[in-house]
Write a protein that holds these residues in place. Structure first.
Motif, PDB file in Angstrom:
ATOM      1  N   PHE A 215     -22.812  11.586  22.197  1.00  0.00           N
ATOM      2  CA  PHE A 215     -21.602  12.379  22.003  1.00  0.00           C
ATOM      3  C   PHE A 215     -20.514  11.792  22.888  1.00  0.00           C
ATOM      4  CE2 PHE A 215     -24.337  14.365  25.136  1.00  0.00           C
ATOM      5  CZ  PHE A 215     -23.502  14.608  26.225  1.00  0.00           C
ATOM      6  N   GLN A 216     -19.279  11.860  22.425  1.00  0.00           N
ATOM      7  CA  GLN A 216     -18.185  11.345  23.222  1.00  0.00           C
ATOM      8  C   GLN A 216     -18.003  12.174  24.485  1.00  0.00           C
ATOM      9  OE1 GLN A 216     -14.461  10.687  21.211  1.00  0.00           O
ATOM     10  NE2 GLN A 216     -15.446   9.767  19.409  1.00  0.00           N
ATOM     11  N   CYS A 217     -17.609  11.512  25.545  1.00  0.00           N
ATOM     12  CA  CYS A 217     -17.394  12.205  26.817  1.00  0.00           C
ATOM     13  C   CYS A 217     -16.481  13.414  26.624  1.00  0.00           C
ATOM     14  CB  CYS A 217     -16.777  11.258  27.842  1.00  0.00           C
ATOM     15  SG  CYS A 217     -17.642   9.677  28.051  1.00  0.00           S
ATOM     16  N   ALA A 218     -15.400  13.221  25.865  1.00  0.00           N
ATOM     17  CA  ALA A 218     -14.428  14.293  25.660  1.00  0.00           C
ATOM     18  C   ALA A 218     -14.940  15.384  24.723  1.00  0.00           C
ATOM     19  CB  ALA A 218     -13.130  13.709  25.107  1.00  0.00           C
ATOM     20  N   LYS A 219     -16.078  15.171  24.077  1.00  0.00           N
ATOM     21  CA  LYS A 219     -16.645  16.148  23.148  1.00  0.00           C
ATOM     22  C   LYS A 219     -17.853  16.874  23.738  1.00  0.00           C
ATOM     23  CE  LYS A 219     -13.841  15.003  19.747  1.00  0.00           C
ATOM     24  NZ  LYS A 219     -12.798  15.927  19.255  1.00  0.00           N
ATOM     25  N   ALA A 220     -18.077  16.740  25.036  1.00  0.00           N
ATOM     26  CA  ALA A 220     -19.246  17.374  25.656  1.00  0.00           C
ATOM     27  C   ALA A 220     -19.216  18.890  25.499  1.00  0.00           C
ATOM     28  CB  ALA A 220     -19.329  16.990  27.127  1.00  0.00           C
ATOM     29  N   ASP A 221     -18.030  19.509  25.643  1.00  0.00           N
ATOM     30  CA  ASP A 221     -17.942  20.962  25.482  1.00  0.00           C
ATOM     31  C   ASP A 221     -18.270  21.376  24.054  1.00  0.00           C
ATOM     32  OD1 ASP A 221     -17.263  21.285  28.110  1.00  0.00           O
ATOM     33  OD2 ASP A 221     -15.107  21.548  27.753  1.00  0.00           O
ATOM     34  N   THR A 222     -17.818  20.589  23.064  1.00  0.00           N
ATOM     35  CA  THR A 222     -18.121  20.885  21.669  1.00  0.00           C
ATOM     36  C   THR A 222     -19.617  20.789  21.418  1.00  0.00           C
ATOM     37  OG1 THR A 222     -15.967  20.027  20.994  1.00  0.00           O
ATOM     38  CG2 THR A 222     -17.634  20.236  19.275  1.00  0.00           C
ATOM     39  N   TYR A 223     -20.231  19.750  21.977  1.00  0.00           N
ATOM     40  CA  TYR A 223     -21.687  19.574  21.843  1.00  0.00           C
ATOM     41  C   TYR A 223     -22.416  20.769  22.462  1.00  0.00           C
ATOM     42  CZ  TYR A 223     -26.219  17.152  21.955  1.00  0.00           C
ATOM     43  OH  TYR A 223     -27.535  16.791  21.771  1.00  0.00           O
ATOM     44  N   MET A 224     -21.991  21.183  23.665  1.00  0.00           N
ATOM     45  CA  MET A 224     -22.644  22.295  24.346  1.00  0.00           C
ATOM     46  C   MET A 224     -22.449  23.607  23.586  1.00  0.00           C
ATOM     47  SD  MET A 224     -24.520  23.415  26.802  1.00  0.00           S
ATOM     48  CE  MET A 224     -24.516  22.687  28.441  1.00  0.00           C
TER      49      MET A 224
END
Length: 319
Positions: A215-224
């Motif tokens: 997952f992209q670093c900037a998409k970590a919150d979306t992944y979580m």
């Protein structure tokens, strides 16, 4: 797994170091301590130079698992063919190949014969839109009685009537069984998991599988956020197992096979017990604001920059 970007990331790392009736029967409930939850033979993994392009095995007579050969593509993705009495669903189409359509047509013909039916509608959908999961869509677009669902978030939402993406769910009735489509963006904007309640399985795509969880670093919150929703759903629905889009780990190591290795021995089993969800959440929470590439038992968290060129893991999110 991202078909193009995964290659560049992996290259950087490698340089560093049929029932006879109309009644569909379910599998028995499985316990998470079952060492081999499905009676799969060893998956073909490039050991023979002339192995077929696709390897098909059964969860039950109405639920098939299909793997593309490692000799055909280092991605070696898994696809899933799910039969109801009125419709069948194919999840993912793998990397572009000349033979997947023939394999799927053959398996459908076998099922139709066993069920004394002349035809069945096929819906081709995707866990997400990366190239190693949509590569054979072209072969199904002209197939009779077949719908190929798009792989942009708005296309998935429209087809499955998901009003509020990504928090709503969608149920698809197949005839005698149904599946639930659960939006889980993070790895990819259109990523979904598919719940098969008949077998207590989540088909988890590339969000969760025994390997590198990109997952992209900037998409970590979306992944979580997707992970939190799927944990809540799994607890409510009594999910037992997750079957994902790839195997990248050996059975005896937490370090993934080299991306360009054409033959593998002792691969990790495909199925992951449901407790993997909480283990991934704990691992992510422990990273706090310092996202790094890190190996764990059964998975590797692999946050990466949107443009990784010129940067080096494991700390490249923090450069």
């Amino acid at each position: 797994m991202k078909h193009m970007k995964t290659i560049s990331i992996a290259a950087l790392l490698s340089g560093m170091i049929i029932p006879a009736t109309n009644q569909i029967s379910a599998l028995p409930l499985l316990q998470n301590d079952t060492p081999t939850p499905f009676s799969f033979e060893t998956w073909r993994a490039g050991q023979q130079a002339n192995e077929p392009d696709f390897h098909v095995q059964s969860i039950d007579a109405n639920t098939l698992v299909i793997r593309q050969s490692l000799r055909d593509t280092f991605e070696a993705p898994f696809m899933y063919l799910i039969f109801g009495m009125d419709k069948a669903v194919l999840i993912d189409t793998g990397v572009k190949s000349t033979s997947l359509r023939r394999v799927i047509d053959r398996e459908i013909d076998i099922w139709l014969s066993a069920n004394q039916k002349s035809s069945i509608e096929l819906i081709v959908m995707h866990s997400h839109g990366h190239g190693d999961h949509v590569g054979n869509d072209y072969a199904f677009k002209s197939r009779p009685n077949t719908i190929v669902v798009g792989h942009k978030p708005e296309e998935v939402a429209k087809f499955f009537s998901i009003a509020d993406w990504p928090t709503d769910l969608a149920s698809l009735e197949l005839g005698g069984r149904s599946i639930t489509v659960i939006p889980t963006p993070g790895h990819h904007p259109s990523h979904v998991m598919v719940h098969d309640p008949m077998n207590d399985i989540l088909f988890s795509g590339d969000m969760i599988y025994p390997g590198k969880l990109y997952f992209q670093c900037a998409k970590a919150d979306t992944y979580m956020q997707s992970l939190n929703r799927i944990i809540e759903y799994a607890e409510k629905e009594d999910i037992k197992w997750l079957l994902g889009g790839h195997i990248e780990l050996p059975s005896n190591s937490n370090t993934a096979f080299p991306f360009n290795q054409k033959s593998r021995e002792n691969e990790h089993q495909l199925a992951l017990p449901v407790d993997i969800l909480n283990r991934i959440r704990i691992a992510l929470n422990d990273m706090s604001d310092e996202l790094v590439v890190k190996e764990f038992q059964d998975f590797t968290l692999f946050p990466h920059p949107a443009t990784p060129q010129g940067k080096q893991p494991p700390n490249w999110c923090n450069e």
